[in-house]
Design a protein around this motif. Sequence first.
Motif, PDB file in Angstrom:
ATOM      1  N   LYS A  74      29.490  36.613  43.038  1.00  0.00           N
ATOM      2  CA  LYS A  74      28.918  37.941  42.830  1.00  0.00           C
ATOM      3  C   LYS A  74      29.925  38.973  43.337  1.00  0.00           C
ATOM      4  CE  LYS A  74      26.405  38.044  47.225  1.00  0.00           C
ATOM      5  NZ  LYS A  74      25.068  38.173  47.855  1.00  0.00           N
ATOM      6  N   ASP A  75      29.746  40.216  42.979  1.00  0.00           N
ATOM      7  CA  ASP A  75      30.633  41.280  43.435  1.00  0.00           C
ATOM      8  C   ASP A  75      30.444  41.508  44.934  1.00  0.00           C
ATOM      9  OD1 ASP A  75      31.293  41.532  40.792  1.00  0.00           O
ATOM     10  OD2 ASP A  75      30.208  43.414  40.467  1.00  0.00           O
ATOM     11  N   GLY A 112      36.052  41.404  46.152  1.00  0.00           N
ATOM     12  CA  GLY A 112      36.427  41.496  44.749  1.00  0.00           C
ATOM     13  C   GLY A 112      35.228  41.313  43.846  1.00  0.00           C
ATOM     14  N   ARG A 113      35.486  41.283  42.554  1.00  0.00           N
ATOM     15  CA  ARG A 113      34.427  41.116  41.573  1.00  0.00           C
ATOM     16  C   ARG A 113      34.073  39.642  41.409  1.00  0.00           C
ATOM     17  NH1 ARG A 113      33.229  45.584  38.925  1.00  0.00           N
ATOM     18  NH2 ARG A 113      32.171  44.390  37.283  1.00  0.00           N
ATOM     19  N   LYS A 114      32.909  39.412  40.859  1.00  0.00           N
ATOM     20  CA  LYS A 114      32.450  38.059  40.581  1.00  0.00           C
ATOM     21  C   LYS A 114      33.526  37.286  39.809  1.00  0.00           C
ATOM     22  CE  LYS A 114      28.769  35.597  38.107  1.00  0.00           C
ATOM     23  NZ  LYS A 114      27.502  35.754  37.331  1.00  0.00           N
ATOM     24  N   THR A 141      36.329  36.194  41.266  1.00  0.00           N
ATOM     25  CA  THR A 141      37.613  36.291  41.978  1.00  0.00           C
ATOM     26  C   THR A 141      37.889  35.029  42.780  1.00  0.00           C
ATOM     27  OG1 THR A 141      37.452  38.701  42.156  1.00  0.00           O
ATOM     28  CG2 THR A 141      38.918  37.580  43.712  1.00  0.00           C
TER      29      THR A 141
END
Length: 371
Positions: free
Chosen positions: A323-324, A328-330, A332
């Motif tokens: 998940k974000d 970082g963003r989901k 990563t």
Amino acid sequence: MNDRTSGPERAEREELARLLPAPAERDLPPGRHLHHKETLMRLIDQDGARTSARPRLPRPAVLLPAAGLALGGVLLTTLAVTGRDGVPAPSAAGSHARAEAPRGAAVLLDRIAAVAAEKDEQKVGDDQFVYVKTLQSENEGKFGGPVKLTGPREREVWMAQQPGPVIHVGLIHEDGSYYPIEVGVPDGETAVGYPAGLDRPTYRWLASLPTDPDALLQRLTTEITRDQDRRDTPAKDRDRAQDTFDAIGELLRETLMPPKTAAALYKAAAKIPGVSVDSEAVDAAGRHGIGVARDNTRTGDRTTWIFHPTTLEYLGERTYLTKDTSLGRKGTLINESAVLQRAVVDTLREKPSAGKTPTEKASTEKASTTT
């Protein structure tokens, strides 16, 4: 033949038959600084305003020069990938037996355990060293994120096998330099070393662990709880299932494992709730395999243990965000590793020769073959 298996059960059986290879033939801890740092970052990201959180110390406490600490932890490398066994359920606070892994993961772990049990026992003296060579990428981003992943780089580690207490535990070779590993708790101007145990798992200590999966889980739980009590870890930051999964993964990754102990650990892992199958996982060396994964729902990441699809040899680990978060963003990638070689040597800085460790050489060559 009259097949009375229901549709869902038959589909599951066919899927497992596709994923799992035929049983293989017989021939077939240093540092947790990075792990605790990243776990704390993700917990802080979860809780938002928790500014007074107590940093979790490495287990065991690692006394290294500044250059060593800059490596981002001593030995830890973790990983994970997308699973096809469904999203694991949140871990239970009670007994592991109340919510075991899904059937697919349990079958895979049982197969891996059977293969591990058939491996040859190693002879490791108390005055020798276990050598582990890995390839890994790590997060060297600032505390709190975002992730800044290094390129794959080799790391060699020599770990002392003395029953202890030991302060001068071993040596790390990375980026062309050697860094001593000194483990202990400061006591005035001296340091008190650790005996063999979960903090410093020697081959002899690993061989002494229970081989019954339930007894082994209880032993690990006791050791982990004692460690958390020593660090004053708040109850809300403890997760019995995740902590056990992480501890088993650390042992599999960073040690030379006695066959019976390895088999017991895999069977014990099957009793951890939330463990799933990842049918396509890739380690830091680019080797494709089948994985055993678990989602950490508190910190928003998934960790996968990666195994060779044919021999079921352990290859490495991988971790990425589910998940974000502030990291970082989901999706990563946080870090990844690949075990290239394990062996027993007589002195620090000694590298295993082809003739001295035929079992480990064969294992490494076999694991490096992809399908």
